[in-house]
Design a protein around this motif. Structure first.
Motif, PDB file in Angstrom:
ATOM      1  N   ALA A   1      17.728  12.243  -1.566  1.00 49.02           N
ATOM      2  CA  ALA A   1      16.587  12.421  -2.484  1.00 49.02           C
ATOM      3  C   ALA A   1      15.727  11.165  -2.455  1.00 49.02           C
ATOM      4  N   LEU A   2      14.435  11.357  -2.379  1.00 48.98           N
ATOM      5  CA  LEU A   2      13.547  10.202  -2.496  1.00 48.98           C
ATOM      6  C   LEU A   2      13.377   9.877  -3.978  1.00 48.98           C
ATOM      7  N   ALA A   3      13.372   8.599  -4.286  1.00 49.57           N
ATOM      8  CA  ALA A   3      13.199   8.211  -5.684  1.00 49.57           C
ATOM      9  C   ALA A   3      11.892   8.776  -6.233  1.00 49.57           C
ATOM     10  N   ALA A   4      10.851   8.800  -5.389  1.00 52.57           N
ATOM     11  CA  ALA A   4       9.544   9.285  -5.840  1.00 52.57           C
ATOM     12  C   ALA A   4       9.591  10.758  -6.251  1.00 52.57           C
ATOM     13  N   GLN A   5      10.501  11.512  -5.635  1.00 55.87           N
ATOM     14  CA  GLN A   5      10.632  12.930  -5.980  1.00 55.87           C
ATOM     15  C   GLN A   5      11.299  13.108  -7.347  1.00 55.87           C
ATOM     16  N   CYS A   6      11.910  12.069  -7.831  1.00 48.62           N
ATOM     17  CA  CYS A   6      12.658  12.152  -9.094  1.00 48.62           C
ATOM     18  C   CYS A   6      11.845  11.648 -10.271  1.00 48.62           C
ATOM     19  N   ASP A   7      10.576  11.404 -10.045  1.00 44.72           N
ATOM     20  CA  ASP A   7       9.714  10.885 -11.106  1.00 44.72           C
ATOM     21  C   ASP A   7       9.804  11.755 -12.361  1.00 44.72           C
ATOM     22  N   GLY A   8      10.042  11.119 -13.482  1.00 44.56           N
ATOM     23  CA  GLY A   8      10.076  11.829 -14.761  1.00 44.56           C
ATOM     24  C   GLY A   8      11.401  12.514 -15.060  1.00 44.56           C
TER      25      GLY A   8
ATOM     26  N   ALA B   1      14.769   4.429 -20.113  1.00 44.71           N
ATOM     27  CA  ALA B   1      13.570   4.592 -19.290  1.00 44.71           C
ATOM     28  C   ALA B   1      13.411   3.391 -18.366  1.00 44.71           C
ATOM     29  N   ARG B   2      13.241   3.673 -17.068  1.00 45.22           N
ATOM     30  CA  ARG B   2      13.075   2.604 -16.078  1.00 45.22           C
ATOM     31  C   ARG B   2      11.812   2.884 -15.271  1.00 45.22           C
ATOM     32  N   ARG B   3      10.960   1.888 -15.169  1.00 42.08           N
ATOM     33  CA  ARG B   3       9.732   2.006 -14.389  1.00 42.08           C
ATOM     34  C   ARG B   3       9.918   1.192 -13.121  1.00 42.08           C
ATOM     35  N   LEU B   4       9.750   1.876 -11.990  1.00 39.22           N
ATOM     36  CA  LEU B   4       9.994   1.210 -10.706  1.00 39.22           C
ATOM     37  C   LEU B   4       8.737   1.232  -9.848  1.00 39.22           C
ATOM     38  N   GLN B   5       8.503   0.133  -9.184  1.00 40.41           N
ATOM     39  CA  GLN B   5       7.438   0.056  -8.188  1.00 40.41           C
ATOM     40  C   GLN B   5       8.163  -0.071  -6.861  1.00 40.41           C
ATOM     41  N   LEU B   6       8.117   0.979  -6.043  1.00 38.91           N
ATOM     42  CA  LEU B   6       8.878   0.901  -4.801  1.00 38.91           C
ATOM     43  C   LEU B   6       8.202   1.682  -3.689  1.00 38.91           C
ATOM     44  N   ASP B   7       8.646   1.423  -2.480  1.00 40.56           N
ATOM     45  CA  ASP B   7       8.119   2.127  -1.320  1.00 40.56           C
ATOM     46  C   ASP B   7       8.396   3.623  -1.487  1.00 40.56           C
ATOM     47  N   SER B   8       7.428   4.440  -1.125  1.00 40.42           N
ATOM     48  CA  SER B   8       7.572   5.893  -1.320  1.00 40.42           C
ATOM     49  C   SER B   8       8.719   6.461  -0.497  1.00 40.42           C
TER      50      SER B   8
ATOM     51  N   SER C   1       0.821  -1.217   0.000  1.00 40.33           N
ATOM     52  CA  SER C   1       0.000   0.000   0.000  1.00 40.33           C
ATOM     53  C   SER C   1       0.856   1.269   0.000  1.00 40.33           C
ATOM     54  N   THR C   2       2.100   1.159   0.475  1.00 37.08           N
ATOM     55  CA  THR C   2       2.975   2.340   0.498  1.00 37.08           C
ATOM     56  C   THR C   2       3.782   2.479  -0.795  1.00 37.08           C
ATOM     57  N   ASP C   3       3.559   1.578  -1.732  1.00 37.56           N
ATOM     58  CA  ASP C   3       4.340   1.615  -2.972  1.00 37.56           C
ATOM     59  C   ASP C   3       3.844   2.721  -3.906  1.00 37.56           C
ATOM     60  N   VAL C   4       4.770   3.237  -4.666  1.00 38.54           N
ATOM     61  CA  VAL C   4       4.445   4.198  -5.718  1.00 38.54           C
ATOM     62  C   VAL C   4       5.132   3.728  -6.997  1.00 38.54           C
ATOM     63  N   THR C   5       4.611   4.206  -8.102  1.00 40.85           N
ATOM     64  CA  THR C   5       5.256   3.918  -9.383  1.00 40.85           C
ATOM     65  C   THR C   5       6.075   5.137  -9.788  1.00 40.85           C
ATOM     66  N   VAL C   6       7.299   4.896 -10.114  1.00 38.99           N
ATOM     67  CA  VAL C   6       8.210   5.991 -10.469  1.00 38.99           C
ATOM     68  C   VAL C   6       8.834   5.702 -11.823  1.00 38.99           C
ATOM     69  N   MET C   7       8.810   6.702 -12.667  1.00 41.95           N
ATOM     70  CA  MET C   7       9.475   6.588 -13.976  1.00 41.95           C
ATOM     71  C   MET C   7      10.753   7.418 -13.931  1.00 41.95           C
ATOM     72  N   LEU C   8      11.844   6.782 -14.195  1.00 41.66           N
ATOM     73  CA  LEU C   8      13.125   7.490 -14.241  1.00 41.66           C
ATOM     74  C   LEU C   8      13.778   7.239 -15.586  1.00 41.66           C
ATOM     75  N   ARG C   9      14.535   8.215 -16.059  1.00 43.53           N
ATOM     76  CA  ARG C   9      15.392   7.954 -17.230  1.00 43.53           C
ATOM     77  C   ARG C   9      16.803   7.831 -16.677  1.00 43.53           C
ATOM     78  N   VAL C  10      17.291   6.611 -16.596  1.00 42.93           N
ATOM     79  CA  VAL C  10      18.588   6.359 -15.967  1.00 42.93           C
ATOM     80  C   VAL C  10      19.621   6.035 -17.034  1.00 42.93           C
ATOM     81  N   ASN C  11      20.618   6.878 -17.130  1.00 45.11           N
ATOM     82  CA  ASN C  11      21.678   6.703 -18.129  1.00 45.11           C
ATOM     83  C   ASN C  11      21.081   6.515 -19.528  1.00 45.11           C
ATOM     84  N   GLY C  12      20.043   7.311 -19.800  1.00 45.12           N
ATOM     85  CA  GLY C  12      19.444   7.323 -21.130  1.00 45.12           C
ATOM     86  C   GLY C  12      18.387   6.260 -21.365  1.00 45.12           C
TER      87      GLY C  12
END
Ligand code: FES
Ligand code: FES
Length: 168
Positions: free
Chosen positions: A74-81, A24-31, A11-22
């Motif tokens: 930095a929280l990963a969730a704050q880095c979305d997009g 696109a990575r979609r992560l499901q992780l704790d906020s 329930s505490t998970d969020v979906t985060v999209m990051l562009r890592v080293n060029g």
């Protein structure tokens, strides 16, 4: 195209999209997961090091949209997009970045634990135009600690690259 690094959803998970080293990575992780832990534990990018885990050593430095950040703060969730560059992203085709080459030339490596963070910080510092003198380099690299005391070699390596830039 994206790929997903996901485990069981809580329930505490969020979906985060990051562009890592060029890429696109979609992560499901704790906020509450930090960017550092997302990189190391969810994406297996272990080049970014965990030193103090509280913003005091610089070992975890990465670039976020081209600017250096301490990924442990930095929280990963704050880095979305957003775009993240890690040490692995500096040599995507196996050809070392000029700063990596300068670090080798100047024998910067002792234990090497701080080195990825030092290199990421140096890349950003050069981009920021903060390598005008040894004093300036020391000041703007002061957030990156080296317990082995490789500071003179680090400054020399950065000065080398800065000089190349001013010649071109
Ligand atoms: S691990 Fe992030 S500053 Fe030390
Ligand atoms: S080379 Fe060992 S901490 Fe910097």
């Amino acid at each position: 195209m994206t790929d997903t690094a996901a485990s069981t959803v809580r329930s505490t998970d969020v979906t985060v999209m990051l562009r890592v080293n060029g890429r696109a990575r979609r992560l499901q992780l704790d906020s509450r997961v930090t960017l550092l832990d997302a990189l190391r534990d969810h994406l297996d990018l272990t080049g970014t090091k965990k030193g103090c885990d509280q913003g005091a050593c610089g070992a975890c430095t990465v670039l976020l949209d081209g600017k250096r950040v301490l990924s442990c703060l930095a929280l990963a969730a704050q880095c979305d997009g957003r775009a993240v560059t890690t040490i692995e992203g500096l040599a995507p085709d196996g050809r070392l970045h000029p700063v990596q080459q300068a670090f080798i030339r100047h024998d910067v490596f002792q234990c090497g634990y701080c080195t990825p963070g030092q290199i990421m910080s140096a890349v950003a510092l050069l981009e920021e135009g903060r390598a005008g003198s040894d004093e300036e380099i020391r000041e703007f690299m002061s957030g990156n600690l080296c317990r082995c005391g490789a500071y003179p070699n680090i400054v020399a390596a950065i000065r080398d690259i800065a000089a190349l830039g001013s010649e071109s």
